[in-house]
Design an enzyme around this catalytic site. Structure first.
Site, short mmCIF file in Angstrom:
data_model
loop_
_atom_site.label_atom_id
_atom_site.label_comp_id
_atom_site.label_asym_id
_atom_site.label_seq_id
_atom_site.Cartn_x
_atom_site.Cartn_y
_atom_site.Cartn_z
N CYS A 1 -59.07 24.97 2.01
CA CYS A 1 -60.22 25.26 1.90
C CYS A 1 -60.56 25.43 0.39
CB CYS A 1 -60.91 26.11 2.72
SG CYS A 1 -62.77 26.77 2.26
N CYS B 1 -63.16 27.98 -0.43
CA CYS B 1 -62.57 29.39 -0.57
C CYS B 1 -61.65 29.72 -1.79
CB CYS B 1 -61.78 29.65 0.91
SG CYS B 1 -62.80 28.99 2.34
N ASP B 2 -60.89 28.99 -1.84
CA ASP B 2 -59.60 29.23 -2.82
C ASP B 2 -59.50 28.70 -4.09
OD1 ASP B 2 -58.81 30.91 -0.65
OD2 ASP B 2 -57.68 29.38 0.37
#
Ligand code: NAP
Length: 311
Positions: A137, A140-141
């Site tokens: 993701c 997200c990261d």
């Protein structure tokens, strides 16, 4: 809203942010929900490390910790949560039937919140380094890899989207694709190819993710010549597609061509009394916060449906 003791008001299937939020809301509405969270409860956030974009945590929160808190919050209001997989459901007649470990459970309504799984390459080191350089993701990261070398696996729209997004952070973004043509739509291809930070490694298979405690390099194999080489990399985003967890429904609920449940008018499925929320019905946003929001919608829709249908 009382029910005969053997028929539950609502059974929730799945235990990511969507399922737990549905449990919190239905429990607070006194519906005494029964939730089957799976043998590995908590969903995809159990596989992540730090979550920095879930509102309310100014310093971030670890994914597993966030899920433990959501679960405890649901239990505090009386949700009954069982860590077991649902084998099948029968929503062809009411009350609905949910089968777990061979045992049948009855409910007036069902909320499906089973999420989706990112497809993985299955190569050596990929699972071991998940959350330590390997991710599924970018939203997200990505921000953890400022000025780093970032790789993206895949040749579809997801890979192009992730690669473009990741150029905000990385010093270089390599798209690694197993063929010499992309599957992505023309507009997404053009955008990625026009981005000076993005480079393409064609006909390239990822054989291994290497590094002792975090990703340091990828072992690559040229699928035409067979040549093997090592590419230093700080991050690998695997973007080769997702699979929604909907097969246990055996086609009883309407899905799109990729298996995602179709919801209309809030969280309603095509079967009255059955609701869906989270990634099993969302292939666009796929965020913890949107999943939680849709879990809330499913719970409210469910509560109103139970009231209107005099259960
Ligand atoms: P996808 O279209 O199925 O593409 C998957 C890509 O990953 C393909 O290039 C495939 O290679 C590769 N791949 C699959 N398994 C692999 C493996 N084991 N090893 C190496 N490579 C592998 O999936 P997606 O990109 O997630 O898109 C899914 C759907 O969502 C599509 O309909 C897409 O249009 C849509 N979507 C749209 C947008 C947008 O418009 N903004 C964004 C994301 C997704 P091959 O090409 O060789 O098969």
């Amino acid at each position: 809203m009382s029910a005969p003791s053997d028929i539950r008001n609502v059974i929730i299937v799945g235990s990511g942010p969507a399922g737990y939020t549905a449990a919190i809301y239905t429990a607070r509405a006194n519906l005494k929900p029964l939730q089957f969270g799976g043998y590995q409860p908590g969903g995809q956030l159990m596989l992540t490390t730090e979550v920095e974009n879930f509102p309310g945590f100014r310093n971030g929160v670890m994914g597993p910790e966030l899920m433990i808190e959501m679960r405890a919050q649901a239990e505090r209001f009386g949700a009954e949560i069982v860590d077991a997989d649902v084998e099948r459901v029968d929503v062809s007649k009411r009350p609905f039937t949910v089968v777990v470990d061979g045992k049948e459970h009855s409910a007036h309504s069902v909320i499906v919140a089973t999420g989706a799984k990112a497809k993985l390459l299955g190569c050596e080191g990929e699972s071991r380094l998940m959350g330590h350089g390997v991710s599924t993701c970018a939203t997200c990261d990505g921000a953890f890899f400022r000025n780093k070398v970032i790789c993206v696996a895949g040749g579809g729209d997801s890979a192009m989207e992730e690669a473009n997004f990741l150029t905000r952070f990385g010093s270089k973004v390599w798209v690694i694709h197993r063929r010499d043509t992309l599957r992505a739509s023309k507009i997404m291809q053009d955008r990625a190819k026009a981005n000076p930070k993005i480079g393409f490694l064609w006909n390239t298979a990822i054989e291994a993710c290497e590094g002792a405690t975090k990703l340091e390099s990828l072992r690559l194999r040229d699928t035409v010549t067979g040549e093997v080489r090592s590419l230093p990399a700080d991050a690998l985003f695997v973007a080769i597609g997702h699979v929604p967890t909907t097969s246990f429904l055996a086609g009883q609920l309407e899905t799109d061509e990729n298996g995602y449940l179709v919801t209309r008018d809030g969280a309603k499925t095509n079967v009255s009394g059955v609701f869906a929320c989270g990634d099993c019905q969302d292939h666009v946003y796929r965020q913890a916060i949107t999943a939680a929001g849709s879990g809330c919608m499913a719970a409210i829709d469910c509560e109103r449906w139970l009231e209107a249908n005099a259960h």
